[in-house]
Scaffold this active site. Structure first.
Site, PDB file in Angstrom:
ATOM      1  N   GLY A 136      -3.041 -10.196  17.961  1.00 53.96           N
ATOM      2  CA  GLY A 136      -2.589  -9.468  19.151  1.00 53.96           C
ATOM      3  C   GLY A 136      -3.682  -9.447  20.209  1.00 53.96           C
ATOM      4  O   GLY A 136      -4.845  -9.199  19.908  1.00 53.96           O
ATOM      5  N   ARG A 152      -0.597 -16.033  16.371  1.00 54.80           N
ATOM      6  CA  ARG A 152      -0.728 -15.694  14.948  1.00 54.80           C
ATOM      7  C   ARG A 152      -0.367 -16.981  14.213  1.00 54.80           C
ATOM      8  O   ARG A 152       0.751 -17.473  14.383  1.00 54.80           O
ATOM      9  CB  ARG A 152       0.219 -14.554  14.571  1.00 54.80           C
ATOM     10  CG  ARG A 152      -0.051 -13.264  15.362  1.00 54.80           C
ATOM     11  CD  ARG A 152       0.831 -12.122  14.895  1.00 54.80           C
ATOM     12  NE  ARG A 152       0.846 -10.994  15.831  1.00 54.80           N
ATOM     13  CZ  ARG A 152      -0.116 -10.064  15.888  1.00 54.80           C
ATOM     14  NH1 ARG A 152      -1.158 -10.170  15.114  1.00 54.80           N
ATOM     15  NH2 ARG A 152      -0.037  -9.069  16.757  1.00 54.80           N
ATOM     16  N   ASP A 195      -8.162  -7.587  11.766  1.00 57.26           N
ATOM     17  CA  ASP A 195      -8.470  -7.861  10.356  1.00 57.26           C
ATOM     18  C   ASP A 195      -7.922  -9.210   9.888  1.00 57.26           C
ATOM     19  O   ASP A 195      -8.601  -9.943   9.158  1.00 57.26           O
ATOM     20  CB  ASP A 195      -7.973  -6.723   9.450  1.00 57.26           C
ATOM     21  CG  ASP A 195      -6.491  -6.449   9.630  1.00 57.26           C
ATOM     22  OD1 ASP A 195      -5.965  -5.612   8.878  1.00 57.26           O
ATOM     23  OD2 ASP A 195      -5.877  -7.068  10.521  1.00 57.26           O
ATOM     24  N   THR A 198      -8.787  -5.560  18.889  1.00 57.45           N
ATOM     25  CA  THR A 198      -7.420  -5.115  18.597  1.00 57.45           C
ATOM     26  C   THR A 198      -7.250  -3.713  19.163  1.00 57.45           C
ATOM     27  O   THR A 198      -8.146  -2.888  19.026  1.00 57.45           O
ATOM     28  CB  THR A 198      -7.092  -5.088  17.089  1.00 57.45           C
ATOM     29  OG1 THR A 198      -5.858  -4.376  16.912  1.00 57.45           O
ATOM     30  CG2 THR A 198      -8.187  -4.397  16.275  1.00 57.45           C
ATOM     31  N   ASP A 256      -5.536  -1.438  17.986  1.00 59.71           N
ATOM     32  CA  ASP A 256      -5.194  -0.510  16.892  1.00 59.71           C
ATOM     33  C   ASP A 256      -6.362   0.344  16.399  1.00 59.71           C
ATOM     34  O   ASP A 256      -6.146   1.369  15.751  1.00 59.71           O
ATOM     35  CB  ASP A 256      -4.627  -1.296  15.700  1.00 59.71           C
ATOM     36  CG  ASP A 256      -3.354  -2.038  16.056  1.00 59.71           C
ATOM     37  OD1 ASP A 256      -3.003  -2.992  15.347  1.00 59.71           O
ATOM     38  OD2 ASP A 256      -2.720  -1.664  17.070  1.00 59.71           O
ATOM     39  N   ASP A 294      -8.123  -0.171  13.922  1.00 61.83           N
ATOM     40  CA  ASP A 294      -7.891  -0.015  12.476  1.00 61.83           C
ATOM     41  C   ASP A 294      -8.947  -0.725  11.624  1.00 61.83           C
ATOM     42  O   ASP A 294      -8.704  -1.028  10.454  1.00 61.83           O
ATOM     43  CB  ASP A 294      -6.490  -0.546  12.116  1.00 61.83           C
ATOM     44  CG  ASP A 294      -6.313  -2.011  12.534  1.00 61.83           C
ATOM     45  OD1 ASP A 294      -5.292  -2.613  12.181  1.00 61.83           O
ATOM     46  OD2 ASP A 294      -7.215  -2.527  13.235  1.00 61.83           O
ATOM     47  N   GLY A 298      -0.073   0.649  16.894  1.00 65.67           N
ATOM     48  CA  GLY A 298      -1.166   1.011  15.994  1.00 65.67           C
ATOM     49  C   GLY A 298      -0.981   0.435  14.609  1.00 65.67           C
ATOM     50  O   GLY A 298      -1.836   0.614  13.757  1.00 65.67           O
ATOM     51  N   ARG A 299       0.164  -0.222  14.387  1.00 68.51           N
ATOM     52  CA  ARG A 299       0.499  -0.782  13.069  1.00 68.51           C
ATOM     53  C   ARG A 299       0.437   0.345  12.021  1.00 68.51           C
ATOM     54  O   ARG A 299       1.154   1.318  12.134  1.00 68.51           O
ATOM     55  CB  ARG A 299      -0.452  -1.906  12.714  1.00 68.51           C
ATOM     56  CG  ARG A 299       0.176  -3.062  11.951  1.00 68.51           C
ATOM     57  CD  ARG A 299      -0.852  -4.164  11.727  1.00 68.51           C
ATOM     58  NE  ARG A 299      -0.949  -5.035  12.863  1.00 68.51           N
ATOM     59  CZ  ARG A 299      -0.075  -6.000  13.126  1.00 68.51           C
ATOM     60  NH1 ARG A 299       0.942  -6.183  12.314  1.00 68.51           N
ATOM     61  NH2 ARG A 299      -0.209  -6.770  14.171  1.00 68.51           N
TER      62      ARG A 299
HETATM   63  O1  F6P Z   1      -2.198  -5.350  16.291  1.00 70.94           O
HETATM   64  C1  F6P Z   1      -1.835  -5.081  17.570  1.00 70.94           C
HETATM   65  C2  F6P Z   1      -0.354  -4.790  17.691  1.00 70.94           C
HETATM   66  O2  F6P Z   1      -0.059  -4.557  19.007  1.00 70.94           O
HETATM   67  C3  F6P Z   1       0.145  -3.625  16.823  1.00 70.94           C
HETATM   68  O3  F6P Z   1      -0.139  -2.370  17.389  1.00 70.94           O
HETATM   69  C4  F6P Z   1       1.617  -3.928  16.756  1.00 70.94           C
HETATM   70  O4  F6P Z   1       2.200  -3.348  15.617  1.00 70.94           O
HETATM   71  C5  F6P Z   1       1.621  -5.450  16.626  1.00 70.94           C
HETATM   72  O5  F6P Z   1       0.415  -5.907  17.210  1.00 70.94           O
HETATM   73  C6  F6P Z   1       2.755  -6.144  17.304  1.00 70.94           C
HETATM   74  O6  F6P Z   1       2.666  -7.471  16.916  1.00 70.94           O
HETATM   75  P1  F6P Z   1       3.355  -8.674  17.747  1.00 70.94           P
HETATM   76  O7  F6P Z   1       2.576  -8.857  18.986  1.00 70.94           O
HETATM   77  O8  F6P Z   1       3.266  -9.846  16.825  1.00 70.94           O
HETATM   78  O9  F6P Z   1       4.754  -8.254  18.007  1.00 70.94           O
END
Ligand code: F6P
Length: 336
Positions: free
Chosen positions: A28, A89, A120, A142, A144, A146, A187-188
């Site tokens: 992300g 990703r 991570d 990130t 998050d 986290d 925030g996952r």
């Molecule tokens: O890790 C960052 C984040 O924005 C999280 O807060 C969220 O759950 C996730 O990525 C969303 O992922 P994507 O961009 O793959 O939809």
């Protein structure tokens, strides 16, 4: 650059194991990634290294989507959210074939060390390359927050400010209509964005995955506030808690008052980086390049007690995330 510095850079060049570094952003995107890219590139060039920019994270690495980077290539990005190098990703990189291909590409482009900016998942990739013998350094990027080993990840501070300004706006409309507003934030599995934004935004309740919540208790506080003449309430819910619309329906039945849900979503991922994220990006980039120059590989940079620090990737990934109970208790008292 003066003669002596030039001579010095030349001498250092001959000695160095690391002559060219690569930099990529993965996972992300997060505000501040550009500040870290800019710093990594300029500190490397200042130390006589060559720099390769790898687009679209590990996927771009596997596909050799790589270009040389010069000082001018990182101009006018420090104020921009997102990442100039794009991100992705990568499922392919999860495979041995993909990792081997990535290593081949790094060698093909004569890249001696890699700076990985991400969360991570991206760090696990950096550790994998280091386990395969390739020098890597991780920069925590990130929203998050986290990653337990560091007090702050790049993008968290900006994301929290984005949520707080949304709360300010929602308070205007909720108070005008006498409604309860549920705000869902990212925030996952980590509740830090909700916790910090909730405390800074002065909300009535904060629901996070790290702590169980009792909806009857949430309702009781809203009704208590109403008896005191409070016409509106704001409840912040971290996405890790789940199902904001379902919670809204159940709450509406308990308090007999309109409840409206706002899912902030990707608004939290963009926006001009805060001062904190810009300075962190600059410092993280500097330390990442220094570690490669000091032949210290397989490490991540971070900040603890306001000091830039670094540690082994493996150790960092194994650190258990601590929930900031003090801030949680403080927000609870202040919302009464
Ligand atoms: O890790 C960052 C984040 O924005 C999280 O807060 C969220 O759950 C996730 O990525 C969303 O992922 P994507 O961009 O793959 O939809």
């Amino acid at each position: 650059m003066s003669q002596t510095i030039m001579a010095d850079v030349k001498k250092k060049e001959a000695e160095k194991k690391i002559k060219r570094i690569g930099v990529l952003t993965s996972g992300g995107d997060a505000p501040g990634m550009n500040a870290a890219i800019r710093s990594t590139v300029r500190i490397a060039l200042y130390n006589g290294l060559a720099v390769s920019g790898i687009r679209r994270g590990y996927q771009g690495l596997i596909e050799a989507d790589i270009d040389d980077m010069q000082i001018v290539d990182v101009g006018d990005i420090i104020n921009r959210g997102g990442t100039k190098l794009l991100t992705a990703r990568s499922e392919d990189f999860m495979t041995e074939v993909g990792q081997k291909r990535a290593l081949d590409v790094l060698r093909m482009f004569e890249i001696d060390g890699l700076v990985v900016i991400g969360g991570d998942g991206s760090f696990k990739g950096a550790k994998r390359l280091w386990d395969m013998g390739f020098p890597t350094i991780g920069i925590p990027g990130t929203i998050d927050n986290d990653l337990a080993y560091t007090d702050l990840t790049l993008g968290f501070d900006t994301a929290v400010s984005t949520v707080v300004s949304a709360i300010n706006n929602l308070r205007d409309t909720s108070s005008s209509h006498g409604r309860v507003s549920i705000v869902e934030v990212m925030g996952r599995h980590c509740g830090d964005i909700a916790l910090f934004a909730g405390l800074a935004g002065g909300v009535e309740d904060i629901l996070v995955p790290e702590r169980k919540f009792d909806l009857d208790e949430v309702a009781r506080k809203i009704l208590q506030g109403r008896r005191r003449g409070k016409l509106h309430s704001i409840i912040l819910i971290a996405e890790g808690v789940g199902k904001s619309y379902e919670i809204a329906e159940r709450l509406e039945a308990l308090i007999h008052q309109e409840v409206r849900v706002t899912v902030l979503g990707y608004l939290q991922r963009g926006g001009t980086p805060s001062v904190t994220d810009r300075i962190l990006g600059a410092q993280f980039g500097q330390r990442a390049v220094e570690l490669l120059l000091e032949d210290k590989f397989g490490r991540v940079v971070g900040i603890r007690d306001n000091k830039i620090m670094d540690m082994a990737i493996e150790e960092a990934l194994n650190e258990p995330k601590r929930f900031d109970q003090d801030k949680y208790d403080l927000a609870e008292i202040l919302s009464l």
